[in-house]
Design a protein around this motif. Structure first.
Motif, PDB file in Angstrom:
ATOM      1  N   GLU A   1       0.848  -1.175   0.000  1.00  0.00           N
ATOM      2  CA  GLU A   1       0.000   0.000   0.000  1.00  0.00           C
ATOM      3  C   GLU A   1       0.889   1.232   0.000  1.00  0.00           C
ATOM      4  N   GLY A   2       0.635   2.133  -0.889  1.00  0.00           N
ATOM      5  CA  GLY A   2       1.354   3.395  -0.929  1.00  0.00           C
ATOM      6  C   GLY A   2       0.488   4.505  -0.384  1.00  0.00           C
ATOM      7  N   VAL A   3       1.105   5.439   0.308  1.00  0.00           N
ATOM      8  CA  VAL A   3       0.372   6.566   0.861  1.00  0.00           C
ATOM      9  C   VAL A   3       0.826   7.829   0.142  1.00  0.00           C
ATOM     10  N   TYR A   4      -0.147   8.496  -0.470  1.00  0.00           N
ATOM     11  CA  TYR A   4       0.111   9.759  -1.143  1.00  0.00           C
ATOM     12  C   TYR A   4      -0.572  10.859  -0.355  1.00  0.00           C
ATOM     13  N   GLN A   5       0.103  12.003  -0.215  1.00  0.00           N
ATOM     14  CA  GLN A   5      -0.474  13.125   0.521  1.00  0.00           C
ATOM     15  C   GLN A   5      -0.319  14.398  -0.299  1.00  0.00           C
ATOM     16  N   ALA A   6      -1.217  15.324  -0.063  1.00  0.00           N
ATOM     17  CA  ALA A   6      -1.137  16.656  -0.662  1.00  0.00           C
ATOM     18  C   ALA A   6      -1.515  17.671   0.404  1.00  0.00           C
ATOM     19  N   PRO A   7      -0.782  18.763   0.488  1.00  0.00           N
ATOM     20  CA  PRO A   7      -1.132  19.779   1.482  1.00  0.00           C
ATOM     21  C   PRO A   7      -2.338  20.588   1.032  1.00  0.00           C
ATOM     22  N   TYR A   8      -3.125  21.035   1.977  1.00  0.00           N
ATOM     23  CA  TYR A   8      -4.229  21.948   1.700  1.00  0.00           C
ATOM     24  C   TYR A   8      -4.518  22.738   2.957  1.00  0.00           C
ATOM     25  N   SER A   9      -5.090  23.904   2.782  1.00  0.00           N
ATOM     26  CA  SER A   9      -5.484  24.742   3.911  1.00  0.00           C
ATOM     27  C   SER A   9      -6.974  24.976   3.819  1.00  0.00           C
ATOM     28  N   ARG A  29       6.517   8.711   3.167  1.00  0.00           N
ATOM     29  CA  ARG A  29       6.763   7.791   4.280  1.00  0.00           C
ATOM     30  C   ARG A  29       6.761   8.684   5.503  1.00  0.00           C
ATOM     31  N   GLY A  30       5.653   8.657   6.243  1.00  0.00           N
ATOM     32  CA  GLY A  30       5.477   9.638   7.317  1.00  0.00           C
ATOM     33  C   GLY A  30       5.305  10.995   6.660  1.00  0.00           C
ATOM     34  N   PRO A  31       5.928  12.045   7.196  1.00  0.00           N
ATOM     35  CA  PRO A  31       5.799  13.362   6.567  1.00  0.00           C
ATOM     36  C   PRO A  31       6.871  13.636   5.504  1.00  0.00           C
ATOM     37  N   VAL A  32       7.670  12.625   5.181  1.00  0.00           N
ATOM     38  CA  VAL A  32       8.785  12.812   4.252  1.00  0.00           C
ATOM     39  C   VAL A  32       8.412  12.277   2.875  1.00  0.00           C
ATOM     40  N   SER A  33       8.572  13.125   1.850  1.00  0.00           N
ATOM     41  CA  SER A  33       8.274  12.690   0.486  1.00  0.00           C
ATOM     42  C   SER A  33       9.359  11.726   0.012  1.00  0.00           C
ATOM     43  N   VAL A  34       8.953  10.758  -0.796  1.00  0.00           N
ATOM     44  CA  VAL A  34       9.871   9.757  -1.329  1.00  0.00           C
ATOM     45  C   VAL A  34      10.488  10.328  -2.605  1.00  0.00           C
ATOM     46  N   PRO A  35      11.815  10.479  -2.640  1.00  0.00           N
ATOM     47  CA  PRO A  35      12.441  11.078  -3.822  1.00  0.00           C
ATOM     48  C   PRO A  35      12.245  10.221  -5.073  1.00  0.00           C
ATOM     49  N   ASP A  36      12.002  10.886  -6.188  1.00  0.00           N
ATOM     50  CA  ASP A  36      11.844  10.239  -7.501  1.00  0.00           C
ATOM     51  C   ASP A  36      10.726   9.198  -7.528  1.00  0.00           C
ATOM     52  N   ALA A  37       9.743   9.329  -6.661  1.00  0.00           N
ATOM     53  CA  ALA A  37       8.620   8.378  -6.615  1.00  0.00           C
ATOM     54  C   ALA A  37       7.681   8.651  -7.780  1.00  0.00           C
ATOM     55  N   PRO A  38       6.979   7.615  -8.231  1.00  0.00           N
ATOM     56  CA  PRO A  38       6.002   7.839  -9.305  1.00  0.00           C
ATOM     57  C   PRO A  38       4.854   8.716  -8.812  1.00  0.00           C
ATOM     58  N   ARG A  39       4.310   9.513  -9.705  1.00  0.00           N
ATOM     59  CA  ARG A  39       3.163  10.348  -9.377  1.00  0.00           C
ATOM     60  C   ARG A  39       1.915   9.481  -9.285  1.00  0.00           C
ATOM     61  N   LEU A  40       0.917   9.987  -8.630  1.00  0.00           N
ATOM     62  CA  LEU A  40      -0.368   9.307  -8.539  1.00  0.00           C
ATOM     63  C   LEU A  40      -1.030   9.406  -9.904  1.00  0.00           C
ATOM     64  N   SER A  41      -1.041   8.297 -10.641  1.00  0.00           N
ATOM     65  CA  SER A  41      -1.546   8.353 -12.013  1.00  0.00           C
ATOM     66  C   SER A  41      -2.804   7.528 -12.222  1.00  0.00           C
ATOM     67  N   ASN A  42      -2.982   6.477 -11.460  1.00  0.00           N
ATOM     68  CA  ASN A  42      -4.140   5.615 -11.638  1.00  0.00           C
ATOM     69  C   ASN A  42      -5.154   5.928 -10.546  1.00  0.00           C
ATOM     70  N   VAL A  43      -5.919   6.997 -10.741  1.00  0.00           N
ATOM     71  CA  VAL A  43      -6.849   7.415  -9.691  1.00  0.00           C
ATOM     72  C   VAL A  43      -7.985   6.423  -9.486  1.00  0.00           C
ATOM     73  N   SER A  44      -8.203   5.530 -10.452  1.00  0.00           N
ATOM     74  CA  SER A  44      -9.241   4.516 -10.243  1.00  0.00           C
ATOM     75  C   SER A  44      -8.801   3.476  -9.218  1.00  0.00           C
ATOM     76  N   PHE A  56       4.071  18.688  10.602  1.00  0.00           N
ATOM     77  CA  PHE A  56       5.188  18.628   9.667  1.00  0.00           C
ATOM     78  C   PHE A  56       4.780  19.104   8.281  1.00  0.00           C
ATOM     79  N   VAL A  57       5.724  19.655   7.555  1.00  0.00           N
ATOM     80  CA  VAL A  57       5.551  20.044   6.164  1.00  0.00           C
ATOM     81  C   VAL A  57       5.907  18.833   5.316  1.00  0.00           C
ATOM     82  N   ILE A  58       5.088  18.504   4.304  1.00  0.00           N
ATOM     83  CA  ILE A  58       5.428  17.409   3.405  1.00  0.00           C
ATOM     84  C   ILE A  58       6.609  17.872   2.558  1.00  0.00           C
ATOM     85  N   GLY A  59       7.707  17.152   2.638  1.00  0.00           N
ATOM     86  CA  GLY A  59       8.890  17.545   1.881  1.00  0.00           C
ATOM     87  C   GLY A  59       9.978  16.501   1.984  1.00  0.00           C
TER      88      GLY A  59
END
Length: 110
Positions: A1-9, A29-44, A56-59
């Protein structure tokens, strides 16, 4: 299972529409973005959506928000849906709204 996050206010006062494009989501992975990870492409393939308040700031490194305050919070949500900037529903699994459980069934399952 992969966890994708996006910041919003979320808005502070009245209900307002908030759009978070799938292109804003990054693998974390936690609040740390995975370098060179694939983008969320299969929204289905998305099967769960959650909301998190984080200090934490996602970064690329663990960085704390300067103005984070501990405590309870309330996020009122009127509706959740998907949108497309093109107006098309490409790649979206659109099958209608799932039915909600009756209150007695909710209580029984607790």
């Amino acid at each position: 299972e992969g966890v994708y996050q996006a910041p919003y206010s979320p808005p502070v006062a009245d209900m307002q529409r908030v759009e978070v494009p799938f292109s804003d989501f990054v693998l974390v992975r936690g609040p740390v973005s995975v370098p060179d990870a694939p983008r969320l492409s299969n929204v289905s393939a998305v099967f769960q959506v959650g909301f998190t308040v984080s200090k934490f700031v996602i970064g690329p490194k663990m960085t704390m928000l300067e103005n984070f305050r501990n405590g309870t919070f309330q996020l009122d949500i009127e509706e959740i849906g998907v949108f497309s900037k093109s107006g098309k529903e490409e790649g979206l699994a659109v099958g209608g709204m799932p039915e909600t459980l009756p209150e007695d069934e909710v209580q029984r399952r607790k």
